[in-house]
Scaffold this motif. Sequence first.
Motif, short mmCIF file in Angstrom:
data_model
loop_
_atom_site.label_atom_id
_atom_site.label_comp_id
_atom_site.label_asym_id
_atom_site.label_seq_id
_atom_site.Cartn_x
_atom_site.Cartn_y
_atom_site.Cartn_z
N UNK A 119 -5.99 4.90 -1.37
CA UNK A 119 -4.66 4.53 -0.91
C UNK A 119 -4.40 4.97 0.52
N UNK A 120 -4.95 6.11 0.90
CA UNK A 120 -4.82 6.51 2.30
C UNK A 120 -5.49 5.50 3.21
N UNK A 121 -6.66 5.02 2.80
CA UNK A 121 -7.35 4.01 3.59
C UNK A 121 -6.52 2.73 3.66
N UNK A 169 0.81 -1.24 0.00
CA UNK A 169 0.00 0.00 0.00
C UNK A 169 0.83 1.27 0.00
N UNK A 170 1.97 1.26 0.71
CA UNK A 170 2.77 2.48 0.77
C UNK A 170 3.39 2.81 -0.58
N UNK A 171 3.80 1.79 -1.34
CA UNK A 171 4.36 2.05 -2.68
C UNK A 171 3.32 2.68 -3.59
N UNK A 183 -5.05 -1.90 -2.51
CA UNK A 183 -3.88 -1.42 -3.25
C UNK A 183 -4.06 -1.61 -4.75
N UNK A 184 -4.59 -2.77 -5.16
CA UNK A 184 -4.84 -3.01 -6.58
C UNK A 184 -5.84 -2.01 -7.14
N UNK A 185 -6.89 -1.72 -6.36
CA UNK A 185 -7.87 -0.75 -6.80
C UNK A 185 -7.23 0.63 -6.97
#
Length: 752
Positions: free
Chosen positions: A431-433, A402-404, A464-466
Amino acid sequence: MLRYGITIFLSAFLLFEVQLILAKRILPWFGGAPAVWTTCMLFFQLLLLAGYAYAHGLAAHLSATAQRRLHLALLSASLVLLAILWTAWGNPILPDADWKPADSAQPVWRILVLLGASIGLPFFILSATNPLLQAWFSRSHPDTPPWRLYALSNLGSLLGLLGYPFLIEWLLPLSAQAWTWVFGYALFAAGIVASSRAPAIAPAPAQTTAMAAAAVPARASYLLWFALAAMASVLLLATTNQMTQEIAVIPFLWVLPLSLYLLSFILCFESERWYRRGPYAVALLLALAGIGVVLHLGVDLPIYIQIGAYTALLFVACMTLHGELARLKPTANRLTAYYLTITAGGAAGGLFVALFAPLAFAGYWELHLGLWGSAALLLAVWWRDRNSFLHHGHVWPAVAVPLAVLALSVYLAHKSLLDAGSELLPTGGWLALAAAVAGSALVAGVRRRAPVPAWAHAVLFGLALTGYGVALAWLARAPLAESIAQTRNFYGVLHVKEDNPDNEEWHRYRLMHGRITHGHQYRRWDLRTEPTSYYAQDSGIGLALLRHPRRPLPLHVGVIGLGAGSLAVYGNSGDVFRFYEINPDVVHLAAGDRALFSYLRDSEAATDVVLGDARLQLERERARDDTLRFDVLVVDAFSSDAIPVHLLTAEAIEVYLARLRTPDGVLALHITNRYLDLEPVVAALAERHGLTLRIVESASGQYVFESTWVLLAHGDALERVAGLAEASRPAATASVAPWRDDYSNLFRIIKW
């Protein structure tokens, strides 16, 4: 094993060598478009699939004796066919001039038919060699695994690819390359005959029982073999498209990505030690995030960064996809089905990029889909395998993924808000979520000293994929922002942007080919016929047209490259302007009563457009002794970053000179280019043909861009262009060899 190894190696070497020979032969016939190589790759992938299906059918349904007889019969037929083509064409594999297209219609099907006629049967025989000889080897050496032969095949392919741009292309003209290949094919035929004579050892009853009882691969295994191969193929072709459209259509940029693709095959199938999931998962994560930045900046990045980023991504992704493919390989008795499924996946990827994508997408979005699809597929593979790191409870995947993606999203949000005022809150929100959930899982894991649960990985990677998909979708659509028209075909992606619609003075339409402007026109009536972009009155072409020695008499002007039709503003009553354009979509946008650009409609000159590759059309006019000769012939095809090399060779210059009116004919070459310094090439060509040369560099202004033009002519014609001597300079001494149809070296002129 030696006879099998040598024959398989030679077949693979010849297989990829002939792809490059024929692609280079037909590239000028189809305008030097990047899609020529993609279409060639599609043909070869389809024929490779046919060869593997043939090998699988032989191994599954015929006895060893029947297999050898049928294969030797087809091999003999291919040798006879090469002899017939030699008598018809004067060369066994290079089609003659009668196969040159008459126009630019249906280029994909024409290329497929042309390749089928020239090399279809020999290529089919070569493509069947690897799986068929491995099956024969397994029969005669049942205790020896055949997988090393597959790696040897890929090594032959790799050497065939690398040997072409660095050795063969430099040393041999195209005709000699073809004859050398035919000699190699004769050696290959001898190897097939020798391999067919090896005795087949029937497996012992116990072995037969064990082989029959071996687990039949599940449907899921077949689907994964197919999907992993398809994704690797999509990334290979989409990455090649991306590089060639923004740099140049040359064999090196065909060879480099394909070599890395094959290298990943070699390493993954040679030994399991070359692929480790953990390190490659981290590398792939960084590559997927980093390529988003490269896609956004595009042509603003130095060429070495673009090439390095795309090739690094391709290698890491292919190592990961092929590494997982190698981990899923079945027992030896299932190898032809395994290879057939892999080849079908590769062909499906080729069909997607070469046929489906140009019809369905307004941009080169297959790369974006390939990036997202590869990430989703690999996560599915790792999730399916209960021994993967996703099921070990590690904290780092829950945080790193997620961080990337969050880092990429923050960068894109920042750039879009600065550059275009776009809204990226959906991406940032997702992505923040995802990052918040990852942080919570990390804290919980540290406090409780417990592994991250599998459900947390599933939620995090789904988010992350979304988020990554949303970011890629924005990257794909961003170049088309403010477009009022967009098209994509075999020759590239075009869109027309409307700038400053609320500002009457600066309101204009701008024709874009990819990310490069190919002309613009202001909408205000008194500015509609103003010279713009690269065609200022003090530019090289402005001087040649306004101050030509024949003025004020009418001029005959030929222009290679229509663009927005900007040069028609220089047309006077009585002048004839003939434009040559290969892309029918450009003609629709720039010519006719309903065109978005009105330069041709507004011109005082008589204008017409010849559709098709300019060089082929000029050659045909020369052959039929067309009475129209040009006072000025403009070659305006090099301002795109991907240049059509075949328009800047010694043979091309000879064609241009034959169409000029003597003694005052002027050849004008537009060499403004972001990546390539074309001046030394033009200087070498001028020296070869005994031409005088002047270079005109004009600065940017209110309505025009900075540009560099080269004017060439015989004798003292340039001296009689008023004011040219003061506005121009001579070229530096030629520092490169003149390009020919069978030789060009872009490395010497790249602006690194």
